[in-house]
Each structure stands twice: as C-alpha cells, then as structure tokens.
Design a protein around this motif. Structure first.
Motif, PDB file in Angstrom:
ATOM      1  N   THR A  65      16.943   0.171  -4.655  1.00 29.86           N
ATOM      2  CA  THR A  65      16.694   1.447  -4.553  1.00 29.86           C
ATOM      3  C   THR A  65      15.831   1.788  -3.133  1.00 29.86           C
ATOM      4  O   THR A  65      15.583   3.194  -2.890  1.00 29.86           O
ATOM      5  N   VAL A  66      14.985   0.921  -2.455  1.00 27.42           N
ATOM      6  CA  VAL A  66      14.360   0.871  -1.252  1.00 27.42           C
ATOM      7  C   VAL A  66      14.934   0.409  -0.358  1.00 27.42           C
ATOM      8  O   VAL A  66      15.131  -0.788  -0.024  1.00 27.42           O
ATOM      9  N   LYS A  75       4.879  -6.099   3.600  1.00 27.00           N
ATOM     10  CA  LYS A  75       3.799  -5.219   3.811  1.00 27.00           C
ATOM     11  C   LYS A  75       3.023  -5.116   2.299  1.00 27.00           C
ATOM     12  O   LYS A  75       1.712  -5.055   2.584  1.00 27.00           O
ATOM     13  N   PHE A  76       3.900  -4.944   1.442  1.00 24.65           N
ATOM     14  CA  PHE A  76       2.926  -4.957  -0.017  1.00 24.65           C
ATOM     15  C   PHE A  76       2.261  -6.098  -0.001  1.00 24.65           C
ATOM     16  O   PHE A  76       0.796  -6.051  -0.313  1.00 24.65           O
ATOM     17  N   VAL A 109      -0.884   1.472  -6.514  1.00 26.59           N
ATOM     18  CA  VAL A 109      -1.072   2.401  -5.348  1.00 26.59           C
ATOM     19  C   VAL A 109      -0.245   1.650  -4.090  1.00 26.59           C
ATOM     20  O   VAL A 109       0.454   2.599  -3.598  1.00 26.59           O
ATOM     21  N   VAL A 110      -0.381   0.457  -3.968  1.00 28.41           N
ATOM     22  CA  VAL A 110       0.235   0.053  -2.577  1.00 28.41           C
ATOM     23  C   VAL A 110       1.643   0.015  -2.727  1.00 28.41           C
ATOM     24  O   VAL A 110       2.412   0.310  -1.997  1.00 28.41           O
ATOM     25  N   LEU A 111       2.163  -0.538  -4.161  1.00 27.08           N
ATOM     26  CA  LEU A 111       3.462  -0.357  -4.161  1.00 27.08           C
ATOM     27  C   LEU A 111       3.978   1.045  -3.855  1.00 27.08           C
ATOM     28  O   LEU A 111       5.265   0.936  -3.252  1.00 27.08           O
ATOM     29  N   ARG A 112       3.564   1.798  -4.819  1.00 30.68           N
ATOM     30  CA  ARG A 112       4.325   3.351  -4.519  1.00 30.68           C
ATOM     31  C   ARG A 112       3.866   3.961  -3.278  1.00 30.68           C
ATOM     32  O   ARG A 112       5.026   4.654  -2.897  1.00 30.68           O
ATOM     33  N   VAL A 117       9.034   2.199  -6.917  1.00 33.35           N
ATOM     34  CA  VAL A 117       8.637   2.926  -8.213  1.00 33.35           C
ATOM     35  C   VAL A 117       8.948   2.128  -9.346  1.00 33.35           C
ATOM     36  O   VAL A 117       7.869   2.272 -10.032  1.00 33.35           O
ATOM     37  N   ASP A 118       9.966   1.149  -9.134  1.00 34.98           N
ATOM     38  CA  ASP A 118      10.085   0.283 -10.491  1.00 34.98           C
ATOM     39  C   ASP A 118      10.621  -1.179 -10.272  1.00 34.98           C
ATOM     40  O   ASP A 118      12.038  -1.192 -10.265  1.00 34.98           O
ATOM     41  N   ILE A 119       9.834  -1.816  -9.409  1.00 33.99           N
ATOM     42  CA  ILE A 119      10.580  -3.251  -8.950  1.00 33.99           C
ATOM     43  C   ILE A 119      11.095  -4.074 -10.099  1.00 33.99           C
ATOM     44  O   ILE A 119      11.966  -4.956 -10.070  1.00 33.99           O
ATOM     45  N   PHE A 120      10.731  -3.665 -11.356  1.00 34.25           N
ATOM     46  CA  PHE A 120      11.302  -4.773 -12.595  1.00 34.25           C
ATOM     47  C   PHE A 120      12.384  -3.946 -12.935  1.00 34.25           C
ATOM     48  O   PHE A 120      12.996  -4.357 -14.332  1.00 34.25           O
ATOM     49  N   ARG A 121      13.034  -2.724 -12.757  1.00 37.05           N
ATOM     50  CA  ARG A 121      13.883  -1.982 -13.462  1.00 37.05           C
ATOM     51  C   ARG A 121      15.107  -2.983 -13.721  1.00 37.05           C
ATOM     52  O   ARG A 121      15.493  -2.978 -14.940  1.00 37.05           O
ATOM     53  N   LYS A 122      15.687  -3.881 -12.921  1.00 38.43           N
ATOM     54  CA  LYS A 122      16.722  -4.410 -13.239  1.00 38.43           C
ATOM     55  C   LYS A 122      16.547  -5.628 -14.245  1.00 38.43           C
ATOM     56  O   LYS A 122      17.592  -5.548 -15.284  1.00 38.43           O
TER      57      LYS A 122
END
Length: 365
Positions: A65-66, A75-76, A109-112, A117-122
């Motif tokens: 999604t990103v 960067k994160f 904060v850094v991720l968003r 938003v939701d890196i574990f969604r899958k």
C-alpha cells in the motif's frame, strides 16, 4: 493517531488514579537515578527494541500500500535506530525517560510519518482466515469437557496458546516466518504449572459459581490469539449469562487486532441466527478502546468504552503488552484477570520465571 473523542480514565481503576495507578509494570529508573544518564534497565529495554527493528523493516518493505516501500522502510529503520541510540546517550530526549509505552509510541510515530499504516495487515488477514476455519472445532473440544473446572482450565490454556502469535517479539517473528505455528500443539506444549504467576486454581473455583454479569476483555493479537483463545472464552461466558465487551485497538499496531477487524471476524463466525456455534451472541459487544499501541495506559481510554464498562464486575487484560509489561499490578474495583505469555527474556528475568512462561493473575475483590 488517537481516537476521535477525548480520552478518559478507565472507570473501574481504583481511585485516585494519580496515586494508585502506574501503567508500566517494570521500573526502568528510580528517583535517585541521574536523569541525564540512561540506567542499565533503560539500556536493556532500548536494546530489546533495537533488536526488533529488522523484523519491522522487513514487514514495511513488503507493504503493497506504500509507494517506494523498500526505501521508506530503510528510512524507518535508520530514524528509529537513531532515536533509540540517542536515548541511550540522553534518556530525556524524545519525551523520555523511556519506558515501554514511549518506545512503542516512537516506533508508531516514525512508521506513520513515512506512510506505513498497517505493515502487518497481510499476515493478520492470513492468520485470521486460518484461525476461523478452526474455530468450530476448538469450541466443540471445549464443549466436550463436562467438568466445569477442567473446561475453564482448557479455555485458559487456549488463551495462552493463542497468545504465542505475537510478531512484536523478534524471536517469535523469526520462528513464525520459518514454520508458522500450530494452535493445538501450542496448547499441549505450554510450560508446565506452576507458572511464574499462577492463580488458576482460585479462578477455577470462582468460575464454577457463574457469578459475573458483565465482563470487559482487552484483547491482543489477531489470528489464533483472539479467534481460538479469547472468543471461545467469551463464548463460554455468554453461555453462563455474562454480557461480554471485547475492547480492541482503535488503530493498527504490530499484529494486534483492531476494532473494525474484530467486528468483521465475529460477523463471519456467527451463523444466520446470530449464534457462535450454538450459543446466543447477542450479549457480545465489540468496543473501541481508543488505544493505538501494543501496550495500554488505562488512564486514557475511549469515552465509549468507559461508559459501557462502568458497571462490569470482571476485567480481563490479555497479552504480554497489556497484562504484563503494563497493568500487571493495576488494581480494579471489581475482579480482574491478567493473562499472557512471557515472550521477552527481560520480562522473564524481572518476574523470576522462564522464557515462554505463563502469567495468570486473578484478583478477587
């Protein structure tokens, strides 16, 4: 990042909150420590979060999604690592001194800020789908246990086994990536009792009395945790006539189940008559806790949850983040359960237990 409504204290906490309640369980520092020098405890916990950076970077770089996810994932990793290293030099930087709430908050904060938003969604979707196919079989195994106390223990063991699915633990994330996890095998392979905190016998005695009118359960992870651990337990409470409120995160964090995800899961598990494998589920309510972290500060929950929970006579906090790293010593006006598996060596050391030991803390009023 917060719920749309102003947060309020959880109404069942013992008052006054200012003197009686501290969210974080483990003391990172004491009043006599130099505020400008990181304590050994702070460094130990900062290192724990540093060790988790590679697994978070991996999840982020594969987020479909990103745009430019791999570059943003790097960067994160760079930004969050730099923040953690800076806190070792100056514990008051970034709003410190650090504790598990602040360290989790900074990571989110850094991720968003980078669009994640939701890196574990899958992996959450995959595990939810897998667990839903097993749900009916798991509850039928519980139903087949005629002795009430033995059934209660089996349900508790199911919660602990499901709680293994935790991708916030670097070791478990690696194990999960290699092998996946079997729920039934996990039930059988829990460390033997007595656990590091073990009030299970007192709870089983109370369970047979069927006295609770309303229970609030703060849920933890997606997949086997909530579907094969918490929901069979909630279903049994419903069968006893208890109204059950499941409090889930407002926003995604690690693989924790969110409020909208849990509503969808339960809607799929109910039959056309609104039942969960033969048990009326009209007394089952999903609430938005107002939280967006894998730990929780109960001085700050959604007003909707506070209103619904105000007359509950049982509070359940589940998972290492909500029930052990925070809130293990929280005191409530009603009976409470803190349940979770110890998945960090640092927590095991603090409690005087073993890695993957279990906590079942039951407090009667």
């Amino acid at each position: 990042m917060e719920s749309s409504s102003p947060a309020v204290p959880f109404p069942l906490l013992q008052t006054p909150i200012e003197t009686n309640y501290r969210a974080c369980t483990i003391p990172y520092r004491f009043e006599t420590d130099n505020p400008r020098k990181a304590t050994p405890g702070e460094i130990q916990w900062i290192d724990l979060f540093l060790n988790s950076v590679p697994s978070f970077r991996h999840r982020a770089e594969t987020d479909p999604t990103v745009p430019d996810a791999p570059a943003k994932a790097d960067k994160f990793a760079q930004r969050y690592t730099a923040m953690l290293e800076e806190m070792k030099k100056n514990p008051e930087s970034y709003g410190g001194p650090p504790d598990c709430i602040l360290l989790c908050r900074l990571r989110e904060v850094v991720l968003r800020e980078l669009g994640f938003v939701d890196i574990f969604r899958k992996v959450k979707d995959e595990e939810n789908a897998k667990a839903m196919t097993l749900f009916e079989g798991v509850v039928k195994l519980n139903d087949a246990i005629e002795d009430e106390a033995k059934r209660a223990e089996n349900l508790v063991r199911g919660i602990l086994a499901g709680n293994i699915f935790d991708l916030g633990s670097a070791q478990l994330a690696e194990m999960f990536a290699k092998d996946g996890m079997s729920f039934l095998a996990s039930c059988q392979n829990l460390v033997p009792r007595p656990w590091v905190i073990d009030d299970l016998d007192a709870f089983k005695l109370k369970w047979t009395q069927k006295t609770w009118k309303k229970a609030v359960i703060f849920v933890d992870n997606s997949g086997a945790d909530v579907i094969l651990g918490i929901l069979p337990f909630a279903r049994e409470l419903l069968r006893h006539g208890t109204q059950v409120i499941l409090a889930a995160n407002d926003l995604p964090s690690i693989n924790d189940v969110t409020y909208p995800e849990l509503i969808e899961i339960i809607s799929k598990l109910k039959d056309e008559n609104g039942q969960l494998v033969g048990v009326d589920a009209t007394g089952l309510i999903v609430a938005n806790s107002g939280n967006d972290l894998p730990v929780i500060d109960l001085a700050s929950v959604s007003p909707e949850l506070a209103f619904m929970a105000s007359d509950a006579d049982l509070v359940v906090l589940e998972g290492m983040g909500r029930a052990i790293e925070t809130n293990l010593y929280a005191r409530f006006k009603c009976e409470s359960i803190k349940i979770g598996m110890v998945k960090h060596p640092e927590v095991a050391q603090f409690l005087g237990g073993r890695l993957y030991d279990c906590v079942f803390k039951f407090n009667e009023v």
